[in-house]
Design a protein around this motif. Sequence first.
Motif, short mmCIF file in Angstrom:
data_model
loop_
_atom_site.label_atom_id
_atom_site.label_comp_id
_atom_site.label_asym_id
_atom_site.label_seq_id
_atom_site.Cartn_x
_atom_site.Cartn_y
_atom_site.Cartn_z
N UNK A 190 -18.85 4.03 -9.90
CA UNK A 190 -19.29 2.71 -9.46
C UNK A 190 -19.39 1.75 -10.63
N UNK A 191 -18.80 0.64 -10.42
CA UNK A 191 -18.66 -0.32 -11.59
C UNK A 191 -20.03 -1.13 -11.37
N UNK A 192 -20.71 -1.34 -12.39
CA UNK A 192 -22.14 -1.80 -12.22
C UNK A 192 -21.86 -3.58 -12.12
N UNK A 193 -21.70 -4.03 -10.88
CA UNK A 193 -21.67 -5.55 -10.56
C UNK A 193 -22.74 -5.76 -9.53
N UNK A 194 -23.25 -6.90 -9.44
CA UNK A 194 -24.07 -7.28 -8.56
C UNK A 194 -23.67 -7.66 -7.14
N UNK A 248 -22.13 1.13 1.38
CA UNK A 248 -21.18 1.19 0.30
C UNK A 248 -19.76 0.72 0.41
N UNK A 249 -19.36 0.42 1.71
CA UNK A 249 -17.82 0.22 1.84
C UNK A 249 -17.69 -1.34 0.66
N UNK A 250 -16.58 -1.20 0.15
CA UNK A 250 -16.15 -2.10 -0.59
C UNK A 250 -16.92 -2.42 -2.07
N UNK A 251 -17.66 -1.43 -2.35
CA UNK A 251 -18.02 -1.32 -3.73
C UNK A 251 -17.00 -1.02 -4.62
N UNK A 252 -17.09 -1.65 -5.88
CA UNK A 252 -15.88 -1.68 -6.89
C UNK A 252 -16.11 -0.14 -7.59
N UNK A 253 -14.85 0.52 -7.52
CA UNK A 253 -14.97 1.99 -8.07
C UNK A 253 -13.95 1.91 -9.22
N UNK A 254 -14.26 2.36 -10.32
CA UNK A 254 -13.15 2.74 -11.31
C UNK A 254 -12.46 4.31 -11.21
N UNK A 255 -11.50 4.64 -11.42
CA UNK A 255 -10.99 5.90 -11.55
C UNK A 255 -10.09 6.06 -12.92
N UNK A 256 -10.78 7.01 -13.54
CA UNK A 256 -10.30 7.32 -14.92
C UNK A 256 -9.59 8.54 -14.89
N UNK A 257 -8.17 8.63 -15.01
CA UNK A 257 -7.41 9.78 -15.05
C UNK A 257 -6.89 10.30 -16.62
N UNK A 258 -7.11 11.53 -16.72
CA UNK A 258 -7.05 12.24 -17.99
C UNK A 258 -5.80 13.05 -18.01
N UNK A 259 -5.17 13.21 -19.09
CA UNK A 259 -4.02 14.41 -19.30
C UNK A 259 -4.72 15.39 -19.00
N UNK A 310 -21.25 10.28 -11.29
CA UNK A 310 -19.97 10.30 -11.23
C UNK A 310 -19.48 11.07 -10.35
N UNK A 311 -18.20 10.92 -9.85
CA UNK A 311 -17.55 12.00 -8.95
C UNK A 311 -16.16 12.34 -9.61
N UNK A 312 -16.14 13.74 -9.79
CA UNK A 312 -14.71 14.11 -10.42
C UNK A 312 -13.87 15.11 -9.58
N UNK A 313 -12.60 14.83 -9.69
CA UNK A 313 -11.64 15.60 -9.05
C UNK A 313 -11.11 16.43 -10.14
N UNK A 314 -10.98 17.69 -10.11
CA UNK A 314 -10.57 18.77 -11.30
C UNK A 314 -9.52 19.28 -10.94
N UNK A 315 -8.34 18.99 -11.59
CA UNK A 315 -6.97 19.68 -11.49
C UNK A 315 -6.93 20.85 -12.43
#
Length: 460
Positions: free
Chosen positions: A17-21, A144-155, A187-192
């Motif tokens: 979750x991005x830290x916004x007001x 929590x509907x509409x909260x800003x989320x970032x997704x970081x995708x790694x190689x 944080x929540x992580x999807x693991x491939x």
Amino acid sequence: MVEKSFPLKIGLEIHGYLNTKEKLFCKCKAISEKDEKPNTRICPICTGQPGSKPMLPNKEAMKKLIQISLILGCRVNHDKRLVWQRKHYSWPDIPKGYQNTISGAYSTPCSEDGKFHGIKITETHLEEDPARWNPDTGKIDYNRSGLPLIEIVTEPDFRSADNVIEWLKNLVIALSYIKAIKKSAGIKVDVNVSTYGERVEIKNINSLDKIKRAIEYEIKRQLENYRNKIEQKRETLTYDESKGKTIKMREKEGAEDYRFIPEPDLPVVKIDEKEVSKLKQNLPETPDEKLNKLLTKYKIDKANAEILTKNLELVDFFEALAKQVDAKKYISWVTIELLRILNYNKKTLEEVNINPEHLAELIKAIDKKEITELKAKQIMNEFIPNSFSIKQKSDISKISDSSEIENFCKDAIKKNPKAAEDFKAGKQESLNFLIGEVMKLSSRRADYQTTKNCLLKFLK
Ligand code: ADP
Ligand code: MG
Ligand code: ZN
């Protein structure tokens, strides 16, 4: 372990979750109160009422996303058109029937091609969070509907579960330094994971422990399937904590299943290049830079430097203290004593109000031998929740006068004749016990060495 012939590959998709007001497309508060009731931070927009349209995206969210991208060494796509898309799916948690996201089939990511602690970063996405649906009651909480989320995708650069955990720890610390992610939400992580066959994706794991166990189980499971000549297809799995197993949810759906379309109610995003360079210039020190500074400028040993850099508030506190006292000499007053009182009270440094000046004052008093270390520790116990100046305290100064200390010693021996006898009979620990008694009697103010000498004299 993985057999040599299989290249074990692990790649992560990390959500925070991005830290916004405020929320991403409306003015509802993004920050949750303790014990808040469901559906108290909602409006027609974040509950997807018919006819409602999103407001312009929250600028703060984009700013935080850019800061994170810079920390991850990504190129920010200020020269490209970033398109909000509707990602459609049908599930009770998604009131509009789609989620708005800058990702997906036709999109350019906000930032891409980074590297962080040896792992390549593919890209970052910005999106809105769905609501929380309780499958047991059927009830939905839209807070929590509409909260800003970032997704970081790694190689898929990770080669072991330990590698993943170590890296995620570093990521979480680095993100905490720029205060861009809500710490409390985690944080929540999807693991491939792939070994001999296609990769599987284990969805939505929310703690480092579980991530480690899920990966280790999954590797074992795949290798057993290999030995049994079972083909490994693309699959989506979930990790069942109670069973300690990964469980198949579905065969992987392709991107087209989400029926991505550009969002007609939102303008194309253009990131301002000037803003990116301004944010870059003003990025705070990273944990690695801090660590380096502690080692070279303050000449702190590595173990203590690592304790400090794990926590931004703590290292800031240390630096403030170092302006006033020989902080290297008194480092344990931060890395041991300060942490001791915080742990005891189950608080973080952020949650209390401890002024480094007040600790500096205490340390100066120890340094000038005005108070005993024991007394200082006792005073520090009272620094939670608010620290204070020792000038406010009377009767704290060290007692060095030997006749006064002699009286305390006589008193301690009189009250504890058994300990005195034991010591005379050769039991060394009894001396420490008696010193402790003198400290109690003197309210921790008696000089340690004088006390010890005096007791030894009396116990001859
Ligand atoms: P999807 O949208 O299906 O999740 P992505 O292309 O976004 O697909 O893939 C995302 C994740 O899959 C990335 O974290 C990436 O590192 C990982 N990944 C890709 N190939 C492999 C592989 N061979 N083994 C393990 N992980 C992989
Ligand atoms: Mg995915
Ligand atoms: Zn709202």
